[in-house]
Design a protein around this motif. Structure first.
Motif, PDB file in Angstrom:
ATOM      1  N   VAL A 188       0.853  -1.091   0.033  1.00  0.00           N
ATOM      2  CA  VAL A 188      -0.012   0.141  -0.037  1.00  0.00           C
ATOM      3  C   VAL A 188       1.002   1.251  -0.153  1.00  0.00           C
ATOM      4  O   VAL A 188       1.898   1.221   0.542  1.00  0.00           O
ATOM      5  N   ILE A 189       0.377   2.255  -0.860  1.00  0.00           N
ATOM      6  CA  ILE A 189       1.380   3.463  -0.626  1.00  0.00           C
ATOM      7  C   ILE A 189       0.765   4.864  -0.263  1.00  0.00           C
ATOM      8  O   ILE A 189       0.363   5.820  -0.973  1.00  0.00           O
ATOM      9  N   PRO A 190       0.427   4.949   0.997  1.00  0.00           N
ATOM     10  CA  PRO A 190      -0.183   6.010   1.538  1.00  0.00           C
ATOM     11  C   PRO A 190       0.994   7.333   1.272  1.00  0.00           C
ATOM     12  O   PRO A 190       1.916   7.063   1.337  1.00  0.00           O
ATOM     13  N   GLY A 191       0.610   8.324   0.966  1.00  0.00           N
ATOM     14  CA  GLY A 191       1.396   9.502   0.911  1.00  0.00           C
ATOM     15  C   GLY A 191       1.285  10.581   1.938  1.00  0.00           C
ATOM     16  O   GLY A 191       0.074  10.709   2.659  1.00  0.00           O
ATOM     17  N   SER A 192       2.375  10.726   2.507  1.00  0.00           N
ATOM     18  CA  SER A 192       2.520  11.677   3.645  1.00  0.00           C
ATOM     19  C   SER A 192       3.600  12.786   3.742  1.00  0.00           C
ATOM     20  O   SER A 192       4.694  11.958   2.934  1.00  0.00           O
ATOM     21  N   LEU A 193       3.430  13.854   4.237  1.00  0.00           N
ATOM     22  CA  LEU A 193       4.841  14.556   4.448  1.00  0.00           C
ATOM     23  C   LEU A 193       5.058  14.567   6.045  1.00  0.00           C
ATOM     24  O   LEU A 193       6.267  15.121   6.168  1.00  0.00           O
ATOM     25  N   ASP A 194       4.503  14.162   6.818  1.00  0.00           N
ATOM     26  CA  ASP A 194       4.743  14.098   8.182  1.00  0.00           C
ATOM     27  C   ASP A 194       5.273  12.846   8.848  1.00  0.00           C
ATOM     28  O   ASP A 194       5.020  11.622   8.494  1.00  0.00           O
ATOM     29  N   ALA A 195       6.695  12.911   9.321  1.00  0.00           N
ATOM     30  CA  ALA A 195       7.425  12.031   9.764  1.00  0.00           C
ATOM     31  C   ALA A 195       6.471  10.990  10.791  1.00  0.00           C
ATOM     32  O   ALA A 195       6.653   9.675  10.832  1.00  0.00           O
ATOM     33  N   ASP A 196       5.896  11.480  11.709  1.00  0.00           N
ATOM     34  CA  ASP A 196       5.105  10.866  12.668  1.00  0.00           C
ATOM     35  C   ASP A 196       3.968   9.943  12.023  1.00  0.00           C
ATOM     36  O   ASP A 196       3.672   8.845  12.348  1.00  0.00           O
ATOM     37  N   HIS A 197       3.396  10.627  10.897  1.00  0.00           N
ATOM     38  CA  HIS A 197       2.228   9.643  10.176  1.00  0.00           C
ATOM     39  C   HIS A 197       2.989   8.615   9.635  1.00  0.00           C
ATOM     40  O   HIS A 197       2.239   7.745   9.218  1.00  0.00           O
ATOM     41  N   ILE A 198       4.197   8.926   8.897  1.00  0.00           N
ATOM     42  CA  ILE A 198       4.705   7.943   8.007  1.00  0.00           C
ATOM     43  C   ILE A 198       5.124   6.728   8.936  1.00  0.00           C
ATOM     44  O   ILE A 198       4.975   5.570   8.845  1.00  0.00           O
ATOM     45  N   ALA A 199       5.521   6.930  10.276  1.00  0.00           N
ATOM     46  CA  ALA A 199       5.810   6.000  11.105  1.00  0.00           C
ATOM     47  C   ALA A 199       4.566   5.152  11.565  1.00  0.00           C
ATOM     48  O   ALA A 199       4.764   3.922  11.703  1.00  0.00           O
ATOM     49  N   ASP A 200       3.726   5.950  11.589  1.00  0.00           N
ATOM     50  CA  ASP A 200       2.333   5.278  12.106  1.00  0.00           C
ATOM     51  C   ASP A 200       1.881   4.239  11.003  1.00  0.00           C
ATOM     52  O   ASP A 200       1.407   3.035  11.179  1.00  0.00           O
ATOM     53  N   ASN A 201       2.021   4.760   9.815  1.00  0.00           N
ATOM     54  CA  ASN A 201       1.623   3.987   8.558  1.00  0.00           C
ATOM     55  C   ASN A 201       2.331   2.753   8.599  1.00  0.00           C
ATOM     56  O   ASN A 201       2.023   1.613   8.342  1.00  0.00           O
TER      57      ASN A 201
END
Length: 329
Positions: free
Chosen positions: A283-296
Motif C-alpha cells: 500500500v502506498i499512503p502519501g504523507s509529508l509528516d514523519a510521525d504519520h509515516i511511522a504510524d503507517n
C-alpha cells in the motif's frame, strides 16, 4: 517491516510504501526541502518502495526522490515505480505510441537519475489503450533495451485491471482499494493472485478521510485537489476521497470508529484491512509528516483484524458508501 514479493518482478518490497504525489503538488504548497525530508523519513522507517509519476509537479517528485536516493546512496535498497502517459495533451489512446513512451521514459530516467527504471506503469490510460497490443509491445521493447526493468498499469476501474493483466508482460497493477472502495475484492484481487500479478494499492486512506481527522467543516487550500476536484473537474473524481462525497465520507468514518482496535488508529485500521487481503503486495499512503509515516509503517506489524472487525467494515460500506462508488469503479 513485513515483505511481500511484487508479482514476477523478483522485487521483495515492504507492505507499506510511500506515494509521492504530495511531493509534486495538488496537496497545497510544499518546499523542495520539505519534500526531501518526507522521503528521508520514509527511508528511515524502513520503507523500500517509492511510487511517483512524471506529471507530479512536472517531474518535481521524481527529481526529489532521485536526489534523496543519491544523497543516501540507497538505490540498491529501494524499488522506485514511476508512471507515464498523462503528459499527453490531449490524453488519448492514440498517443500511447512507442515514440511517445520512449520519450516519457527517457525524461523520467533523467529526472530520477536512473539508467533503468525499476517499474514503469502506464498512468491511468484511456480505455482504448487496453485494446492496443502495440502499446504493450512498445513497453516490452523498452524493457529489452534496458530502459525499464518491468512494467505494469495504474488503473481507474476494476475492468481495466482485469483487461490489463491479460497481457503477459504486465507484472503489476496499481488500483484504488480501501474500506471505502471494496469492489476490487470481488474478482480482481483473486484474478491478480491467480496470475501472480503484483498489486499496488493507492489512495488507501481515501485522501485522508480514513484517518478520522476531518470534520464536516474542514477546509482545504485552493491548490489542494481535495478542494478543486471534488466533482472531478480536473481528473477522475475517484482519485479524490476515493470518489466518496465528502459529507458521506465523514459519516462513514464516524461509523468506523467502533471498529478501530484499542491499540491502533483509524488509519492503521484501514491499512491493516487492506493488507489482510493476501493478493495485495504493498500500500502506498502519501504523507509529508514523519510521525504519520511511522504510524503507517507500524500497520504492517499489527495483527490481522478479527472476523468481527472485517464484518463491521463491510457493514459500514454497505450501509453508507456502496451506493456512491461500487458501480462506478
Amino acid at each position: 517491516m513485513n515483505q511481500r514479493l511484487l508479482g514476477t518482478t523478483g522485487f521483495e518490497v515492504g507492505e507499506v510504501g510511500l506515494g509521492t504525489w504530495q511531493l509534486g503538488g495538488d496537496w497545497g504548497e510544499l518546499s523542495d526541502e520539505a519534500g526531501r525530508e518526507a522521503v528521508h523519513a520514509a527511508l528511515d522507517e524502513g520503507i523500500d518502495f517509492l511510487d511517483t509519476a512524471d506529471v507530479y509537479g512536472d517531474g518535481r517528485s521524481e527529481r526529489l526522490v532521485g536526489e534523496v536516493l543519491d544523497e543516501r546512496d540507497a538505490w540498491d535498497d529501494v524499488t522506485v515505480a514511476t508512471k507515464a502517459g498523462r503528459r499527453l495533451d490531449p490524453h488519448e489512446a492514440d498517443g500511447y505510441t512507442a515514440a511517445n513512451l520512449e520519450r516519457f521514459v527517457d525524461r523520467s530516467r533523467e529526472k530520477l537519475g536512473a539508467e533503468t527504471l525499476d517499474l514503469l506503469q502506464l498512468h491511468c490510460p484511456p480505455w482504448g489503450v487496453y485494446y492496443r497490443p502495440e502499446t504493450f509491445d512498445a513497453l516490452s521493447s523498452l524493457r529489452a533495451d534496458g530502459k525499464i526493468a518491468h512494467y505494469g498499469v495504474s488503473v481507474e476501474k476494476v475492468e481495466q485491471g482485469l483487461k490489463a493483466i491479460e497481457y503477459p508482460g504486465v507484472e503489476t497493477v496499481q488500483i484504488i482499494f480501501n474500506p471505502f472502495r471494496q469492489r476490487p475484492a470481488e474478482r480482481f484481487l483473486r484474478e491478480a493472485e491467480r496470475r501472480n500479478v503484483g498489486v499496488v494499492v493507492r489512495v488507501p486512506l481515501a485522501s485522508g478521510l480514513l484517518t478520522g481527522a476531518f470534520d464536516a467543516d474542514e477546509e482545504f487550500p485552493e491548490e489542494d485537489h481535495r478542494n478543486y476536484n471534488r466533482e472531478g473537474d480536473a481528473f477522475d473524481v475517484g482519485e479524490t476521497f476515493a470518489g466518496v462525497p465528502f459529507e458521506v465520507g465523514i459519516e462513514a468514518a464516524e461509523a468506523l470508529e467502533s471498529a478501530v482496535p484499542d491499540s491502533a488508529t483509524m488509519a492503521q485500521l484501514a491499512l491493516r484491512w487492506i493488507l489482510d487481503h493476501d493478493a495485495v503486495t504493498t500500500v502506498i499512503p502519501g504523507s509529508l509528516d514523519a510521525d504519520h509515516i511511522a504510524d503507517n509503517v507500524a500497520a504492517s506489524s499489527l495483527p490481522s483484524l478479527s472476523a468481527n472487525r472485517h464484518r463491521q467494515v463491510e457493514q459500514v460500506y454497505d450501509d453508507v458508501v456502496r451506493e456512491h462508488v461500487h458501480h462506478r469503479w
